[in-house]
Design a protein around this motif. Structure first.
Motif, short mmCIF file in Angstrom:
data_model
loop_
_atom_site.label_atom_id
_atom_site.label_comp_id
_atom_site.label_asym_id
_atom_site.label_seq_id
_atom_site.Cartn_x
_atom_site.Cartn_y
_atom_site.Cartn_z
N TYR A 42 -23.25 -5.08 7.69
CA TYR A 42 -22.18 -6.08 8.32
C TYR A 42 -21.76 -7.15 7.18
O TYR A 42 -22.59 -7.58 6.42
CB TYR A 42 -22.86 -6.86 9.36
CG TYR A 42 -22.39 -6.57 10.83
CD1 TYR A 42 -21.17 -7.09 11.24
CD2 TYR A 42 -23.27 -6.08 11.67
CE1 TYR A 42 -20.65 -6.78 12.61
CE2 TYR A 42 -22.76 -5.66 13.05
CZ TYR A 42 -21.54 -6.22 13.50
OH TYR A 42 -21.17 -5.69 14.65
N LYS B 36 -14.54 -1.93 18.99
CA LYS B 36 -16.02 -2.35 19.14
C LYS B 36 -16.33 -2.15 20.84
O LYS B 36 -15.24 -2.12 21.46
CB LYS B 36 -16.42 -3.71 18.48
CG LYS B 36 -16.27 -3.95 17.15
CD LYS B 36 -16.98 -5.17 16.83
CE LYS B 36 -17.21 -5.24 15.24
NZ LYS B 36 -17.68 -6.74 15.00
N SER C 23 -19.92 -1.05 16.46
CA SER C 23 -19.02 -0.85 15.72
C SER C 23 -18.52 0.73 15.83
O SER C 23 -19.40 1.51 15.39
CB SER C 23 -19.11 -1.02 14.15
OG SER C 23 -19.26 -2.66 14.05
N ASN D 249 -13.98 -2.11 10.55
CA ASN D 249 -13.68 -2.90 12.07
C ASN D 249 -13.83 -4.27 11.47
O ASN D 249 -14.68 -4.76 10.42
CB ASN D 249 -14.91 -2.74 12.65
CG ASN D 249 -15.21 -1.21 13.03
OD1 ASN D 249 -14.62 -0.66 14.17
ND2 ASN D 249 -16.05 -0.51 12.52
#
Length: 365
Positions: free
Chosen positions: A5, A96, A168, A173
């Motif tokens: 992330y 998502k 995700s 994303n």
């Protein structure tokens, strides 16, 4: 896809102090951004602030507090957690999948980490690998989830205190969230004794459940102040199974009066503050399983949480290591007795260290 992330704060409202030195109010005029936020300043200037303000006013969200950017790969997962803000989540690129749960169901089913833990407001239960033997209360969440899939341009409102598990789905994303704090919605009080539950169609109950979750947090901190976090788990187990716990030597010698006073205060105040229809579910928020197998290294400089027993009995100053050993010993005694009697399955001790996010979280600001 990557499990990483990438996160950055694009906007953070500053708190402007009043002339008398008071904390004052948050204002947009004085905002600080991370490095990435500064680079994207021109894009932030294109935000329709008027529409955001109108939406916040209509929903009673309060003031915009923060804007955050998230970028992730297809294997990134944010474990179940809740936020203490009203959240408008905007999907820009990719997709998502969200699983949403009401505050009280999530608080009872997902065994959140203690309030003072670094992973406060996050579930100890792994929804991707559920262990019903260790966490039987997880079954409370069956049938309670709201599933939402966001595609580019979609927007989702996450109410204060609502639990959400996020996956995700695309190879790339990108998302934004807008956090709001305060407002009329949060000012609504939970149902009190004698008031009963609000009408089923009333949106106010969303906020009532969130406030009840906050009330449980305050109750946890209060009990930890007088008993120490190291002994809070055994205390709650003793409160739920007094016969099994007393047979295992609980409360500790010299702390009987303190435990009884805390138990009486906690239960009587709960009965006076929480409406009868939700009292039993609310009491389940302080489940002893939440504190099992955790090492509590409390700061000796913190007079509220240094292991001192206040109000009755002997004041016992203990070292963090001694408190951890005491808690583990207490769990071995009380949990094994309760489990052997078939009355309470304790969670298994996990040797696998799980990150806050399943995948590394890299801060860009």
């Amino acid at each position: 896809g990557s499990s990483c992330y990438l996160w950055s704060a694009l906007y953070q409202a500053e708190q402007q102090r009043g002339g008398d030195g008071s904390s004052g109010t948050e204002c947009r005029a004085e905002a600080r951004c991370g490095e990435l936020g500064a680079r994207l300043r021109e894009d932030l200037e294109k935000v329709c602030w008027g529409e955001l303000d109108a939406l916040a006013k209509q929903g009673g969200f309060g003031l915009l507090h923060a804007i955050q950017l998230f970028a992730s790969g297809s294997r990134a997962v944010t474990t179940a957690h809740y936020d203490q803000s009203q959240n408008i989540f905007l999907q820009l690129v990719g997709s998502k999948r969200f699983l949403l749960f009401p505050p009280l169901i999530g608080g009872r089913a997902f065994a959140p980490f203690p309030v003072r833990h670094p992973r406060d407001r996050q579930a100890r239960v792994d929804l991707q690998d559920p262990d019903y033997g260790s966490w039987p209360q997880l079954r409370l969440a069956h049938g309670a989830a709201i599933e939402v899939v966001l595609n580019p341009g979609d927007c989702l409102f996450l109410p204060y205190g609502w639990w959400h598990h996020v996956e995700s789905m695309a190879s790339e994303n990108v998302s934004l969230n807008f956090w709001f704090r305060g407002g009329d919605a949060l000012a609504k009080l939970p149902p009190t004794r004698g008031a009963g539950l609000p009408p089923a169609a009333a949106v106010d109950f969303i906020w009532s459940e969130a406030r009840l979750l906050d009330l449980a947090r305050e109750a946890e901190l209060l009990l930890a102040r007088y008993l120490s976090y190291a002994l809070l788990g055994p205390f709650l187990l003793w409160l739920a199974l007094p016969r099994a716990s007393l047979a295992s030597g609980m409360p500790p010698e010299g702390q009987e009066c303190a435990w009884l006073r805390c138990a009486n205060f906690y239960l009587f105040r709960a009965a006076s503050l929480v409406a009868p229809p939700v009292l039993a579910p609310w009491l389940e928020l302080l489940d002893a399983r939440r504190f099992a197998w955790l090492d509590f290294r409390e700061d000796d400089d913190d007079n509220d949480l240094n292991g001192a027993v206040v109000g009755g009995g002997k004041a016992a100053q203990t070292t963090p290591a001694a408190m951890a050993r005491a808690q583990r010993a207490a769990w071995c005694r009380t949990a094994s007795r309760a489990a052997s009697a078939g009355r309470w399955p304790p969670p298994r001790q996990s040797r696998r260290r799980r990150p806050i996010v399943d995948g590394d979280c890299l801060e860009l600001c």
